[in-house]
Scaffold this motif. Sequence first.
Motif, PDB file in Angstrom:
ATOM      1  N   GLY A 101      10.712  10.798  -4.313  1.00  0.00           N
ATOM      2  CA  GLY A 101       9.340  10.839  -4.338  1.00  0.00           C
ATOM      3  C   GLY A 101       8.631  11.488  -3.250  1.00  0.00           C
ATOM      4  O   GLY A 101      10.136  12.086  -2.143  1.00  0.00           O
ATOM      5  N   GLU A 102       8.151  11.394  -2.844  1.00  0.00           N
ATOM      6  CA  GLU A 102       7.447  11.630  -1.376  1.00  0.00           C
ATOM      7  C   GLU A 102       6.761  11.402  -1.378  1.00  0.00           C
ATOM      8  O   GLU A 102       4.861  10.626  -1.460  1.00  0.00           O
ATOM      9  CB  GLU A 102       6.538  13.172  -1.243  1.00  0.00           C
ATOM     10  CG  GLU A 102       5.933  13.491   0.016  1.00  0.00           C
ATOM     11  CD  GLU A 102       5.289  14.688  -0.515  1.00  0.00           C
ATOM     12  OE1 GLU A 102       3.663  15.066   0.273  1.00  0.00           O
ATOM     13  OE2 GLU A 102       5.914  16.019  -1.608  1.00  0.00           O
ATOM     14  N   PHE A 103       6.477  10.308  -0.062  1.00  0.00           N
ATOM     15  CA  PHE A 103       5.688   9.023   0.029  1.00  0.00           C
ATOM     16  C   PHE A 103       6.165   8.046   1.603  1.00  0.00           C
ATOM     17  O   PHE A 103       7.049   8.694   1.784  1.00  0.00           O
ATOM     18  CB  PHE A 103       5.841   7.439  -0.438  1.00  0.00           C
ATOM     19  CG  PHE A 103       7.966   6.989  -1.042  1.00  0.00           C
ATOM     20  CD1 PHE A 103       8.200   6.303  -0.194  1.00  0.00           C
ATOM     21  CD2 PHE A 103       8.499   8.191  -1.353  1.00  0.00           C
ATOM     22  CE1 PHE A 103       9.094   5.909   0.410  1.00  0.00           C
ATOM     23  CE2 PHE A 103       9.451   7.185  -2.088  1.00  0.00           C
ATOM     24  CZ  PHE A 103      10.264   6.569  -0.436  1.00  0.00           C
ATOM     25  N   ALA A 104       4.395   7.801   2.091  1.00  0.00           N
ATOM     26  CA  ALA A 104       4.936   6.581   2.789  1.00  0.00           C
ATOM     27  C   ALA A 104       4.282   5.142   2.360  1.00  0.00           C
ATOM     28  O   ALA A 104       3.866   5.035   1.757  1.00  0.00           O
ATOM     29  CB  ALA A 104       3.626   7.260   4.254  1.00  0.00           C
ATOM     30  N   CYS A 105       4.979   4.226   3.069  1.00  0.00           N
ATOM     31  CA  CYS A 105       4.918   3.016   2.151  1.00  0.00           C
ATOM     32  C   CYS A 105       4.563   1.277   3.872  1.00  0.00           C
ATOM     33  O   CYS A 105       5.650   1.364   4.046  1.00  0.00           O
ATOM     34  CB  CYS A 105       6.031   2.823   0.863  1.00  0.00           C
ATOM     35  SG  CYS A 105       5.184   1.139   0.408  1.00  0.00           S
ATOM     36  N   VAL A 106       3.612   0.310   3.462  1.00  0.00           N
ATOM     37  CA  VAL A 106       3.702  -0.837   3.667  1.00  0.00           C
ATOM     38  C   VAL A 106       3.989  -1.513   3.366  1.00  0.00           C
ATOM     39  O   VAL A 106       3.168  -1.486   1.882  1.00  0.00           O
ATOM     40  CB  VAL A 106       2.882   0.079   4.488  1.00  0.00           C
ATOM     41  CG1 VAL A 106       1.407   0.195   4.264  1.00  0.00           C
ATOM     42  CG2 VAL A 106       2.740  -1.524   5.500  1.00  0.00           C
TER      43      VAL A 106
ATOM     44  N   PRO B 152       5.263   7.498   8.054  1.00  0.00           N
ATOM     45  CA  PRO B 152       4.445   6.886   8.723  1.00  0.00           C
ATOM     46  C   PRO B 152       4.702   6.011  10.124  1.00  0.00           C
ATOM     47  O   PRO B 152       5.901   7.014  10.596  1.00  0.00           O
ATOM     48  CB  PRO B 152       5.502   5.214   7.921  1.00  0.00           C
ATOM     49  CG  PRO B 152       5.728   5.833   7.839  1.00  0.00           C
ATOM     50  CD  PRO B 152       6.292   7.007   7.549  1.00  0.00           C
ATOM     51  N   TYR B 153       3.530   5.722  10.880  1.00  0.00           N
ATOM     52  CA  TYR B 153       3.688   5.579  12.605  1.00  0.00           C
ATOM     53  C   TYR B 153       2.891   4.496  12.366  1.00  0.00           C
ATOM     54  O   TYR B 153       2.753   3.619  11.439  1.00  0.00           O
ATOM     55  CB  TYR B 153       2.033   6.785  12.892  1.00  0.00           C
ATOM     56  CG  TYR B 153       1.943   8.022  12.883  1.00  0.00           C
ATOM     57  CD1 TYR B 153       2.953   8.540  13.508  1.00  0.00           C
ATOM     58  CD2 TYR B 153       1.386   8.142  11.466  1.00  0.00           C
ATOM     59  CE1 TYR B 153       3.185  10.374  13.469  1.00  0.00           C
ATOM     60  CE2 TYR B 153       2.073   9.963  11.315  1.00  0.00           C
ATOM     61  CZ  TYR B 153       2.648  10.928  12.602  1.00  0.00           C
ATOM     62  OH  TYR B 153       2.544  12.176  12.068  1.00  0.00           O
TER      63      TYR B 153
ATOM     64  N   ALA C 294       1.120  -1.034  -0.653  1.00  0.00           N
ATOM     65  CA  ALA C 294      -0.276  -0.562  -0.022  1.00  0.00           C
ATOM     66  C   ALA C 294       0.705   1.637   0.455  1.00  0.00           C
ATOM     67  O   ALA C 294       2.101   1.464   0.972  1.00  0.00           O
ATOM     68  CB  ALA C 294      -1.242   0.227   1.285  1.00  0.00           C
ATOM     69  N   PHE C 295       0.693   2.187  -0.438  1.00  0.00           N
ATOM     70  CA  PHE C 295       1.567   3.646  -1.391  1.00  0.00           C
ATOM     71  C   PHE C 295       0.944   4.885  -0.559  1.00  0.00           C
ATOM     72  O   PHE C 295      -0.293   4.572  -1.617  1.00  0.00           O
ATOM     73  CB  PHE C 295       2.092   2.786  -2.341  1.00  0.00           C
ATOM     74  CG  PHE C 295       3.111   3.935  -3.268  1.00  0.00           C
ATOM     75  CD1 PHE C 295       4.572   4.470  -2.974  1.00  0.00           C
ATOM     76  CD2 PHE C 295       2.967   4.713  -2.869  1.00  0.00           C
ATOM     77  CE1 PHE C 295       5.742   5.076  -2.874  1.00  0.00           C
ATOM     78  CE2 PHE C 295       3.876   6.208  -3.578  1.00  0.00           C
ATOM     79  CZ  PHE C 295       5.018   5.799  -3.122  1.00  0.00           C
TER      80      PHE C 295
ATOM     81  N   ARG D 225       9.712   5.711   4.099  1.00  0.00           N
ATOM     82  CA  ARG D 225       9.397   7.036   4.093  1.00  0.00           C
ATOM     83  C   ARG D 225      10.610   7.375   3.441  1.00  0.00           C
ATOM     84  O   ARG D 225      11.605   7.115   3.581  1.00  0.00           O
ATOM     85  CB  ARG D 225       9.726   7.649   5.976  1.00  0.00           C
ATOM     86  CG  ARG D 225       9.041   8.812   6.476  1.00  0.00           C
ATOM     87  CD  ARG D 225       9.017   9.388   7.128  1.00  0.00           C
ATOM     88  NE  ARG D 225       9.257  10.560   7.840  1.00  0.00           N
ATOM     89  CZ  ARG D 225       9.383  11.645   8.569  1.00  0.00           C
ATOM     90  NH1 ARG D 225       9.911  10.883   9.902  1.00  0.00           N
ATOM     91  NH2 ARG D 225       8.872  12.450   9.013  1.00  0.00           N
ATOM     92  N   ASP D 226      10.031   8.465   2.654  1.00  0.00           N
ATOM     93  CA  ASP D 226      10.945   9.076   1.770  1.00  0.00           C
ATOM     94  C   ASP D 226      11.863  10.418   2.844  1.00  0.00           C
ATOM     95  O   ASP D 226      11.506  10.268   3.545  1.00  0.00           O
ATOM     96  CB  ASP D 226       9.891  10.198   0.819  1.00  0.00           C
ATOM     97  CG  ASP D 226       9.990  10.906   1.487  1.00  0.00           C
ATOM     98  OD1 ASP D 226      10.198  12.169   1.364  1.00  0.00           O
ATOM     99  OD2 ASP D 226       8.470  10.954   2.332  1.00  0.00           O
ATOM    100  N   VAL D 227      13.022  10.416   1.161  1.00  0.00           N
ATOM    101  CA  VAL D 227      14.152  11.029   2.907  1.00  0.00           C
ATOM    102  C   VAL D 227      13.929  12.708   2.729  1.00  0.00           C
ATOM    103  O   VAL D 227      14.788  12.976   3.896  1.00  0.00           O
ATOM    104  CB  VAL D 227      15.460  11.523   1.831  1.00  0.00           C
ATOM    105  CG1 VAL D 227      15.846   9.831   0.815  1.00  0.00           C
ATOM    106  CG2 VAL D 227      15.363  11.822   0.136  1.00  0.00           C
TER     107      VAL D 227
END
Length: 325
Positions: A88-93, A114-115, A40-41, A106-108
Amino acid sequence: RGSACATWIDHHIGIAQLARPHPARPASVAASAPSPWHVAFDGRLDNRTELTRALEIAPAAQDGSEDAGVMLAALDRWGVDAARRVLGEFACVAWNARERQLWLLRDVMGLRPPYVRLTPTEVTCASDLQTLVLEGPVEVNEGVVAESLCGTMATSTETLYRGIERLPLAHVARISATAYERSLYWTPRLDESLPRRSPQARSDEFSAIFSDAVAARHAGLSGVALLLSGGLDSSSIAAELAATRDAGWACYTLGLPRADEDETPIARSVASHFRVPHVRVAAGPVRREQIVDEMRASLDLPGPPSGIDGLCLRQRVLDDGYHVT
């Protein structure tokens, strides 16, 4: 937050992509047999064309609707090295069914944190704090409250609530039944020497990177609101938007009460030069009720992108029909 739009569930493991930050980019949970990954992105890939070529897969839609699939392919091919390759700009699981591991990325720049909430029997994670807070009883983290009152946040992982952590920027977390490990996947190399190039070559290289960065942030959006101060940074973005968009964007400036501090005249001149609408939003005293309402909505301390100083500006942009993330 919102209604689940895409889900994947396998016994005790579940992944859901809820209401997306922008409605033009539909929700998706990517999976592709025989890959063990389910992803999930939340966010946006800026180098999807480069990635699809390196992965030798079909080009991805430029509106970001297929970014979850690109991330899945990158994880499947490169594993943890995928984090170093994606921009990019993202939180990914991501869930690896073969290794029985849950990954968070988590992006740079850390714009979408993400929590994660760990208990002896389960792990839950989300790209917004509210989801985890509303899940069950929480205890206020008084240390974070103290840091906020002092105006200096020392922690990069703790949140307003005990037991809920924030993944630091440029980190990957790997969670299994027996371990929770965090690793830094990128850091700027300030001591690295650059190859010798002419000033014009360096200028051309920067211009190309800058153009790509701006284009990635407004691709697929019907309307764009630019926070314009009149300084070099935001004025340069305005110039790039003017060169790539005929319409569908406007400039907003937070007007300060003191004339010697107010950048509105400069910002208005920049907007006029590019023939784009400009709106000045006067900064005024923030009522206590506004701060309380903001904290109730976010279940967090007020801060970017919902900082106290920008509440009136953020509300005006929303009222004008733009989406704020």
